[in-house]
Design a protein around this motif. Structure first.
Motif, short mmCIF file in Angstrom:
data_model
loop_
_atom_site.label_atom_id
_atom_site.label_comp_id
_atom_site.label_asym_id
_atom_site.label_seq_id
_atom_site.Cartn_x
_atom_site.Cartn_y
_atom_site.Cartn_z
N VAL A 38 -3.84 3.68 4.36
CA VAL A 38 -4.69 2.57 3.92
C VAL A 38 -5.50 2.99 2.69
O VAL A 38 -6.06 4.09 2.65
CB VAL A 38 -5.67 2.13 5.04
N VAL A 91 -1.81 -1.33 2.24
CA VAL A 91 -1.41 -0.67 3.48
C VAL A 91 0.08 -0.37 3.39
O VAL A 91 0.88 -1.24 3.08
CB VAL A 91 -1.68 -1.57 4.71
N CYS A 99 -0.72 -7.29 5.90
CA CYS A 99 -2.17 -7.15 5.91
C CYS A 99 -2.81 -8.32 5.19
O CYS A 99 -2.18 -9.02 4.41
CB CYS A 99 -2.62 -5.83 5.28
N HIS A 195 -4.16 -6.39 10.29
CA HIS A 195 -2.94 -5.60 10.07
C HIS A 195 -1.91 -6.01 11.10
O HIS A 195 -2.18 -5.93 12.30
CB HIS A 195 -3.22 -4.11 10.23
#
Length: 200
Positions: A38, A91, A99, A195
């Motif tokens: 991330v 991500v 995401c 996510h």
């Protein structure tokens, strides 16, 4: 050897780099084999293309980044990117991941009902009752989770999975979507981050 002594209160605002570490560590506990990475950047005072910088932080080979015909950066590895105000979220994970990041904006109940539909609004009310969110934060979780699923090509309605502190898991069919709400950097409002896990 490190040992947890006690839980510390969350800071009132997370620096973007620490928020990225928090998200990455939590997601690694949910999907340990996915290798989730991330990056969360604030564009304030940052020159250049924040999306390209964020993508470069989550891929194995930043030199492999290319530009699409519309000028947007693209990686050979599966990466999802989202923006909210000055914040850019990237991500990466084996198998791909969806995401989204949304500001927690104050809106009235009727506005949220119009945006989320009847089922989404009912879910937001349930999250607000079951957790510590107000309606705006709960509805922003639902909105960001739905966007994360949609961006990853998924379909299906959302249901409440589990509530654990700042984290709320929502289920979209067989998939679990992790959502977090917190203040990042100098943002005037909190943000909701969602996510969607890699496909099995």
């Amino acid at each position: 050897e490190l040992r947890a002594i006690e839980d510390l209160p969350a800071p009132p605002a997370w620096p973007p780099a620490l928020a990225a570490c928090l998200l990455e560590r939590r997601l690694a506990t949910l999907w340990p084999s996915a290798g989730v990475r991330v990056a969360l950047l604030s564009q304030a005072g940052r020159g250049g293309d924040a999306a390209a910088v964020a993508i470069g932080r989550v891929v194995d080979d930043p030199g492999s980044l290319r530009r699409r015909a519309d000028g947007r950066p693209e990686a050979r590895e599966p990466v999802a990117v989202a923006h909210a105000g000055e914040l850019t979220l990237a991500v990466g994970a084996a198998g791909g991941i969806g995401c989204d990041i949304e500001p927690v904006a104050p809106r009235g109940a009727s506005t949220w009902r119009d945006l989320l539909g009847a089922a989404g609004f009912t879910l937001a009310e349930l999250i607000a009752r079951e957790g510590k969110d107000g309606l705006d934060a709960a509805a922003s979780r639902v909105w960001s989770a739905a966007e994360a699923v949609k961006k990853a090509g998924g379909v299906g309605g959302l249901t409440l999975g589990a509530v654990s502190g700042d984290w709320v898991a929502l289920d979209a069919g067989a998939l679990r979507v992790a959502t977090w709400v917190g203040v990042v950097g100098d943002a005037a409002h909190a943000v909701a981050v969602a996510h969607r896990p890699p496909m099995a």
